[in-house]
Motif scaffolding. Structure first.
Motif: not given
Ligand code: 13P
Ligand code: SF4
Length: 377
Positions: A98-114
């Motif tokens: 709500a504070e960001r007007g609905g914008a998500r913070v993408p969370v990135i895992l540099p290698d999804l096999r981790a």
């Protein structure tokens, strides 16, 4: 920050990057993004990766950091999958969105096999089945489910839906105390050792801690009587890295160095925990060693990279890894400089790759259990 999920740069162009070049490029891309990018690193990460993190911590601290930060618009998580899921749930909880007007913070895992092999030892279907079977012999209204943070978001949601809590190795005792203030019994998953070591320190006898094996029929391989007499039902999961530490390792080192102090992670088996001078999360292990006087001799029972870093950072102390085995978390190692560079340069170019995003209904219930976790120290 508006991002698209399609990579601008292909990973094949990064695979053979030299370390110094990759490191410099990560720093340049981070510089371009400033505070909009938050790079978090777990203590078990490779040195060359953790050096590039803005902040580092144990699982509890990293959850707090993801929950608190208001400035960042993307998180690159140098850890494993369950940590990235937790960061996604906390950074994108309803009040922050709500504070960001609905914008998500993408969370990135540099290698999804981790991933985490311990977290993979319990899944939603197995835990649901356990809960239903328990209801044949005890009132599950009297049971608080506790999941170790090393678990999928689905299991955290299970705890949220059933009045339960998430714990980390830093607050497991507080979580168990909270659970017993609510109800009579606890179902603790997926790490048997953290559950057993913590409950034992609270004087709960072993015979009141049956071990539930999800691969066995009939109350996880227990007589109904054992479940009726239980206070903490433990799940048969373990961390392969911490299984390497054995009681004989402590005996051997104590014989050689009678003054040695032994500190181990509570994912170690009970026979190791019982012989150690102290137990602690990775954060606590670091602070105990930092605060000890020069000349102190330590044996540490946790992941090798952290122990070797401690040795380098404290040349005035003698620090041994408790085992001669490798004791490396191979899945943490998947996050290397080429993957980090690829993820960060894509982000700087407006592309969020390898985003870990928890499905909304799961996130909603998991958040209930995570909020309780953050209230318990
Ligand atoms: P900490 O909670 O101590 O950071 O440990 C996480 C972990 O995965 C240990 O194996
Ligand atoms: Fe999972 Fe063990 Fe690695 Fe920790 S050390 S992330 S529990 S596999």
């Amino acid at each position: 920050m508006n991002t698209v999920e399609k990579a601008v740069f292909d990973f094949s162009d990064y695979e053979s990057l030299e370390a110094a070049v990759a490191s410099e490029r990560v720093q340049r891309a981070r510089g371009e993004m400033g505070r909009r990018l938050l790079v978090l690193g777990h203590h078990y990460q490779r040195d060359e990766v953790i050096e590039l993190a803005d902040l580092r911590g144990d699982s509890y601290k990293l959850s707090e950091l993801a929950a608190e930060n208001r400035e960042c618009r993307a998180i690159v998580f140098c850890g494993v999958h369950f940590m990235a899921e937790t960061a996604d749930i906390l950074a994108n909880r309803p009040e922050r969105l709500a504070e960001r007007g609905g914008a998500r913070v993408p969370v990135i895992l540099p290698d999804l096999r981790a991933g985490c092999s311990l977290a993979d030892m319990a899944d939603g279907a197995q835990v649901e089945r356990c809960w239903h079977e328990l209801a044949d012999v005890i009132d599950t209204e009297d049971v608080t489910p506790i999941t170790y943070v090393n678990s999928s978001a689905e299991l955290k949601a299970f705890c949220g839906r059933h009045g339960g809590i998430v714990c980390t190795s830093a607050n497991a005792r507080g979580a168990l105390e909270w659970a017993f203030s609510q109800r009579e019994r606890v179902l603790f998953f997926p790490d048997q050792h953290l559950g057993r070591n913590t409950a034992r320190a609270m004087d709960i006898p072993l015979k009141q801690m049956p071990l539930w094996d999800p691969g066995l029929d009939g109350f996880g391989g227990n007589p109904a009587e054992a479940i009726r007499g239980s206070r903490v039902i433990l799940w048969k999961g373990y961390c392969g890295v911490h299984q390497f530490f054995l009681p004989g390792d402590i005996d051997r080192l104590r014989e050689k160095y009678p003054d040695i102090k032994v500190i181990v992670h509570p994912e170690c088996m009970m026979e190791v925990a019982d012989r150690a001078d102290a137990l602690g999360s990775t954060g606590r292990i670091i602070s105990e060693i930092e605060q000890s006087p020069p000349g102190t001799r330590w044996a540490v029972g946790t992941e090798r990279r952290l122990v070797e870093r401690l040795r380098r950072e404290h040349p005035d102390k003698e620090i041994h890894l408790l085992s001669d085995e490798p004791c490396i978390c191979e899945t943490m190692s998947m996050i290397d400089l080429p993957h980090l560079c690829w993820a960060v340069e894509n982000l700087a170019a407006g592309a969020a790759v390898n985003v870990v995003e928890v499905e909304p209904q799961t996130a909603r219930w998991a958040l209930e259990a995570l909020k309780r976790m953050l209230e318990v120290k």
